[in-house]
Write a protein that holds these residues in place. Structure first.
Motif, PDB file in Angstrom:
ATOM      1  N   GLU A 267       2.448   1.640  -3.552  1.00 30.01           N
ATOM      2  CA  GLU A 267       1.463   2.096  -4.540  1.00 30.01           C
ATOM      3  C   GLU A 267       1.138   3.574  -4.333  1.00 30.01           C
ATOM      4  O   GLU A 267       0.969   4.320  -5.307  1.00 30.01           O
ATOM      5  CB  GLU A 267       0.191   1.253  -4.433  1.00 30.01           C
ATOM      6  CG  GLU A 267       0.342  -0.187  -4.952  1.00 30.01           C
ATOM      7  CD  GLU A 267       0.498  -0.253  -6.461  1.00 30.01           C
ATOM      8  OE1 GLU A 267       0.169   0.739  -7.151  1.00 30.01           O
ATOM      9  OE2 GLU A 267       0.941  -1.305  -6.965  1.00 30.01           O
ATOM     10  N   LYS A 268       1.060   4.006  -3.078  1.00 31.26           N
ATOM     11  CA  LYS A 268       0.792   5.425  -2.794  1.00 31.26           C
ATOM     12  C   LYS A 268       1.955   6.286  -3.270  1.00 31.26           C
ATOM     13  O   LYS A 268       1.750   7.368  -3.850  1.00 31.26           O
ATOM     14  CB  LYS A 268       0.547   5.609  -1.297  1.00 31.26           C
ATOM     15  CG  LYS A 268       0.157   7.032  -0.905  1.00 31.26           C
ATOM     16  CD  LYS A 268      -0.271   7.111   0.541  1.00 31.26           C
ATOM     17  CE  LYS A 268      -0.557   8.557   0.961  1.00 31.26           C
ATOM     18  NZ  LYS A 268      -1.572   9.193   0.095  1.00 31.26           N
ATOM     19  N   PHE A 269       3.174   5.818  -3.043  1.00 28.22           N
ATOM     20  CA  PHE A 269       4.354   6.549  -3.511  1.00 28.22           C
ATOM     21  C   PHE A 269       4.338   6.687  -5.025  1.00 28.22           C
ATOM     22  O   PHE A 269       4.602   7.768  -5.572  1.00 28.22           O
ATOM     23  CB  PHE A 269       5.613   5.819  -3.041  1.00 28.22           C
ATOM     24  CG  PHE A 269       6.892   6.333  -3.627  1.00 28.22           C
ATOM     25  CD1 PHE A 269       7.256   7.663  -3.498  1.00 28.22           C
ATOM     26  CD2 PHE A 269       7.749   5.491  -4.327  1.00 28.22           C
ATOM     27  CE1 PHE A 269       8.451   8.141  -4.047  1.00 28.22           C
ATOM     28  CE2 PHE A 269       8.935   5.954  -4.871  1.00 28.22           C
ATOM     29  CZ  PHE A 269       9.282   7.287  -4.733  1.00 28.22           C
ATOM     30  N   TRP A 270       4.028   5.609  -5.712  1.00 31.78           N
ATOM     31  CA  TRP A 270       3.991   5.663  -7.170  1.00 31.78           C
ATOM     32  C   TRP A 270       2.879   6.571  -7.699  1.00 31.78           C
ATOM     33  O   TRP A 270       3.021   7.203  -8.737  1.00 31.78           O
ATOM     34  CB  TRP A 270       3.819   4.257  -7.738  1.00 31.78           C
ATOM     35  CG  TRP A 270       5.053   3.413  -7.644  1.00 31.78           C
ATOM     36  CD1 TRP A 270       6.340   3.846  -7.479  1.00 31.78           C
ATOM     37  CD2 TRP A 270       5.122   1.987  -7.705  1.00 31.78           C
ATOM     38  NE1 TRP A 270       7.206   2.770  -7.439  1.00 31.78           N
ATOM     39  CE2 TRP A 270       6.489   1.625  -7.575  1.00 31.78           C
ATOM     40  CE3 TRP A 270       4.173   0.980  -7.850  1.00 31.78           C
ATOM     41  CZ2 TRP A 270       6.912   0.292  -7.598  1.00 31.78           C
ATOM     42  CZ3 TRP A 270       4.584  -0.349  -7.876  1.00 31.78           C
ATOM     43  CH2 TRP A 270       5.956  -0.683  -7.746  1.00 31.78           C
ATOM     44  N   SER A 271       1.773   6.635  -6.963  1.00 35.20           N
ATOM     45  CA  SER A 271       0.632   7.416  -7.457  1.00 35.20           C
ATOM     46  C   SER A 271       0.736   8.902  -7.126  1.00 35.20           C
ATOM     47  O   SER A 271       0.380   9.755  -7.949  1.00 35.20           O
ATOM     48  CB  SER A 271      -0.679   6.852  -6.900  1.00 35.20           C
ATOM     49  OG  SER A 271      -0.723   6.993  -5.483  1.00 35.20           O
ATOM     50  N   ASP A 272       1.218   9.234  -5.900  1.00 35.80           N
ATOM     51  CA  ASP A 272       1.234  10.654  -5.544  1.00 35.80           C
ATOM     52  C   ASP A 272       2.562  11.146  -4.985  1.00 35.80           C
ATOM     53  O   ASP A 272       2.664  12.303  -4.547  1.00 35.80           O
ATOM     54  CB  ASP A 272       0.103  10.975  -4.560  1.00 35.80           C
ATOM     55  CG  ASP A 272       0.268  10.296  -3.205  1.00 35.80           C
ATOM     56  OD1 ASP A 272       1.364   9.776  -2.897  1.00 35.80           O
ATOM     57  OD2 ASP A 272      -0.713  10.261  -2.430  1.00 35.80           O
TER      58      ASP A 272
ATOM     59  N   SER B  75       4.154  10.179  -2.266  1.00 41.79           N
ATOM     60  CA  SER B  75       4.287  10.152  -0.807  1.00 41.79           C
ATOM     61  C   SER B  75       5.360   9.147  -0.411  1.00 41.79           C
ATOM     62  O   SER B  75       5.130   7.932  -0.462  1.00 41.79           O
ATOM     63  CB  SER B  75       2.954   9.781  -0.150  1.00 41.79           C
ATOM     64  OG  SER B  75       1.945  10.699  -0.505  1.00 41.79           O
TER      65      SER B  75
ATOM     66  N   ASN C  91       9.413   0.828   1.583  1.00 45.10           N
ATOM     67  CA  ASN C  91       9.430   1.276   0.196  1.00 45.10           C
ATOM     68  C   ASN C  91       9.853   0.117  -0.706  1.00 45.10           C
ATOM     69  O   ASN C  91       9.810  -1.047  -0.292  1.00 45.10           O
ATOM     70  CB  ASN C  91      10.352   2.486   0.047  1.00 45.10           C
ATOM     71  CG  ASN C  91      11.680   2.290   0.760  1.00 45.10           C
ATOM     72  OD1 ASN C  91      12.422   1.353   0.461  1.00 45.10           O
ATOM     73  ND2 ASN C  91      11.980   3.155   1.734  1.00 45.10           N
TER      74      ASN C  91
ATOM     75  N   GLU D 147       0.835  -1.206   0.000  1.00 41.04           N
ATOM     76  CA  GLU D 147       0.000   0.000   0.000  1.00 41.04           C
ATOM     77  C   GLU D 147       0.868   1.253   0.000  1.00 41.04           C
ATOM     78  O   GLU D 147       0.560   2.230  -0.695  1.00 41.04           O
ATOM     79  CB  GLU D 147      -0.929  -0.027   1.212  1.00 41.04           C
ATOM     80  CG  GLU D 147      -1.973  -1.139   1.136  1.00 41.04           C
ATOM     81  CD  GLU D 147      -2.737  -1.324   2.436  1.00 41.04           C
ATOM     82  OE1 GLU D 147      -2.493  -0.539   3.395  1.00 41.04           O
ATOM     83  OE2 GLU D 147      -3.575  -2.244   2.514  1.00 41.04           O
ATOM     84  N   ALA D 148       1.962   1.230   0.778  1.00 36.36           N
ATOM     85  CA  ALA D 148       2.853   2.396   0.835  1.00 36.36           C
ATOM     86  C   ALA D 148       3.529   2.637  -0.512  1.00 36.36           C
ATOM     87  O   ALA D 148       3.663   3.786  -0.950  1.00 36.36           O
ATOM     88  CB  ALA D 148       3.902   2.185   1.926  1.00 36.36           C
TER      89      ALA D 148
ATOM     90  N   ASP E 106       7.992   7.038   1.920  1.00 37.36           N
ATOM     91  CA  ASP E 106       8.137   6.467   3.253  1.00 37.36           C
ATOM     92  C   ASP E 106       9.541   5.877   3.351  1.00 37.36           C
ATOM     93  O   ASP E 106       9.840   4.874   2.697  1.00 37.36           O
ATOM     94  CB  ASP E 106       7.078   5.388   3.488  1.00 37.36           C
ATOM     95  CG  ASP E 106       7.076   4.843   4.916  1.00 37.36           C
ATOM     96  OD1 ASP E 106       8.102   4.997   5.619  1.00 37.36           O
ATOM     97  OD2 ASP E 106       6.065   4.241   5.317  1.00 37.36           O
TER      98      ASP E 106
END
Length: 533
Positions: A138-143, A145, A151, A135-136, A147
């Motif tokens: 996918e969030k990094f790739w999308s926006d 963000s 990672n 989840e972390a 971590d």
């Protein structure tokens, strides 16, 4: 069992055809084959487009195997060799349980063997469990963000989880097959047991690593996520405890150090602790994307059967200055991914899902570098060089993956848009000048290498091929020295895997983890299994 080599069949064959061909070579009726097991499967495209699947199989036959072999007179058939790996036998757990630092392939399989041996290992992993990590990422790739703890590099399964899951290795050792068997038991497809170039795929690996963790726990092990080791304590030259980021002190006399190739802060800790290390050569470069159908046609010929897997390649060249240039971690039908693990630094990698059905093929094209090339000297000079390149990549892409067409790379001018090949990427990207990231000697070697590869795969050097950077995490920039007992200069600390400089990929790292777990087991119990090799 009888082993039969070099059975050639068309790609779209049936299981019955394979059994029939095996029976023909043994001059038997197919009904006399009680069991057939595929040992190896590969693609032979030397006479394209007449591509063949080549098999080695083991068969159990009705009647005497020696008699069948004698009557068949087939030079490709013989009694199958017996070669298997057996982990250490379980014993009562010692008072002080072993600790495994890192839960990538090396740490995971070290922990599994220690758990099977009854030693109830404690695993400390700085990143999160696979689901939270997914989840972390996918969030990094999308926006964007980011971590730093969890990672593409850190977390359950290590860097290999977000890759193609390639399992091929040049090592011939019974441990390898055992590792693959454990992965199949954890949810991987059985084809990894026999494919010449096995791969799992990121989507499947996420399940596999979680199931292996559950097995370790069921055997008495413990896995703690979001727990980074930041210090170690010793008496003389012996390990006595590990200290975590929270300040917790964990008494420990035997620790497996499986930190991965991107644990740069841990390398710094080890250097300050006077643990003997040395800088080592590695390679840096770019990711290159081409249409997968172009690679398929090059490898298989025109109008090849659709049943064939997405084609792969492996290319090498020598630049004019003598440096090696080669492809690495090739991902058929895959994606280039933002694989960063530090703020304001950017690294790329490649990955494929199990279906390998993306439009593009991508591979790293990399140039060998050695300690003599590093701007900073000393043990951590290679690490500093990686960071320098990643900072340049971050700046060039303004935080996004910098991308350039090969034609513009040769001219040393920025690109503004794609031509015929649309980038297939996980994470935002920005058109620019990838060449500017590198010292000129590396950029020149990359240009020469890609141009040379165009003589081997038509179109490889096409001007609209998509380049992105920087591919800097090909292997560890240091080697943590260990003795014949696999211990570091601090006794009780066992470096292993890719981060320690003793492996290069998922399978070889896992095998090194097995070797270290065996060495640790010797300290806890009588190692009474002579079949281990």
């Amino acid at each position: 069992m009888i082993r039969i080599r070099d059975i050639a069949l068309p790609p779209a064959h049936s299981a019955e055809q394979l059994q029939y061909e095996a029976a023909q070579l043994l001059r038997l009726s197919p009904s006399r084959i009680r069991k057939l097991t595929i040992v190896r499967r590969s693609v032979d495209a030397r006479k394209k487009p007449d591509v063949k699947m080549i098999y080695t199989v083991d068969v159990m036959v009705e009647g005497s195997e020696n008699k069948v072999l004698k009557q068949a007179g087939c030079k490709r058939a013989a009694i199958a060799p017996v070669s298997s790996y057996h982990p250490p036998k379980p014993r009562a757990a010692a008072e002080s349980r072993p600790v495994v630092v890192g839960f990538g392939p090396a740490g995971m399989f070290a922990a599994l063997v220690l758990a099977l041996a009854g030693q109830k290992p404690l695993v400390l992993e700085r990143g999160e469990d696979a689901q939270a990590r997914h989840e972390a990422v996918e969030k990094f790739w999308s926006d964007g963000s980011f971590d730093r703890r969890s990672n593409v590099q850190f977390g359950e399964g290590g860097a290999g989880t977000f890759s193609d899951g390639k399992l091929n290795t040049g090592v011939n050792n019974p441990r390898i097959h055992w590792i693959l068997e454990q992965m199949v038991a954890a949810g991987a497809g059985e084809d990894i047991l026999y494919d010449a170039k096995p791969h799992v795929g990121t989507d499947v690996l996420l399940t596999v690593v979680q199931n292996i963790r559950k097995r370790i726990i069921s055997l008495g092990g413990e896995v703690r996520f979001s727990t980074q080791v930041t210090d170690l304590e010793q008496e003389g030259d012996r390990l006595t405890a590990l200290v975590t980021e929270s300040g917790e002190k964990i008494p420990c006399t035997h620790a497996v150090l499986a930190i991965g190739h991107s644990a740069r802060d841990t390398f710094g800790l080890l250097n300050l602790s006077d643990i003997k290390m040395e800088p080592k050569p590695f390679a840096v470069g770019v990711r290159v994307e081409h249409p997968q159908d172009m690679i398929d046609e090059s490898q298989y010929g025109k109008n090849a059967p659709e049943s064939l897997p997405a084609a792969a390649y492996k290319l090498t060249a020598k630049a004019k200055d003598g440096r090696g240039v080669y492809t690495f971690c090739m991902c058929p039908g895959g994606y280039v991914v933002n694989a960063s693990s530090e703020e304001n630094r950017l690294a790329v990698n490649g990955m494929s899902y199990s279906g390998r059905n993306g439009k593009n093929a991508n591979s790293a094209v990399i140039v060998t570098v050695s300690p003599e090339d590093f701007p900073e000297k000393g043990i951590l000079g290679g690490l500093a060089f990686q960071r320098q390149l990643e900072e340049a990549a971050f700046a060039e892409g303004q935080g996004k993956i910098p991308v350039q067409l090969f034609g513009d790379f040769k001219k040393n001018v920025p690109s503004s848009s794609a031509d015929a090949i649309a980038p297939q990427m996980k994470g935002a990207y920005s058109w620019g000048n990838v060449r500017s990231i590198f010292p000129e000697f590396i950029a020149r070697c990359l240009e020469e290498g890609i141009t040379e590869f165009g003589k081997k795969i038509p179109g490889y050097d096409r001007d609209d091929a998509v380049l992105s950077g920087v591919e800097s995490r090909t292997s560890s920039p240091v080697r943590i020295l260990r003795d014949e007992t696999l211990q570091s200069s601090v006794k009780g600390l066992y470096p292993c895997g890719e981060g320690a400089g003793y492996a290069g990929g998922i399978t070889s790292a896992a095998m090194d983890g097995l070797k270290v777990a065996e060495a640790v087991s010797q300290k806890y119990m009588a190692f009474d299994n002579p079949k281990n090799v």
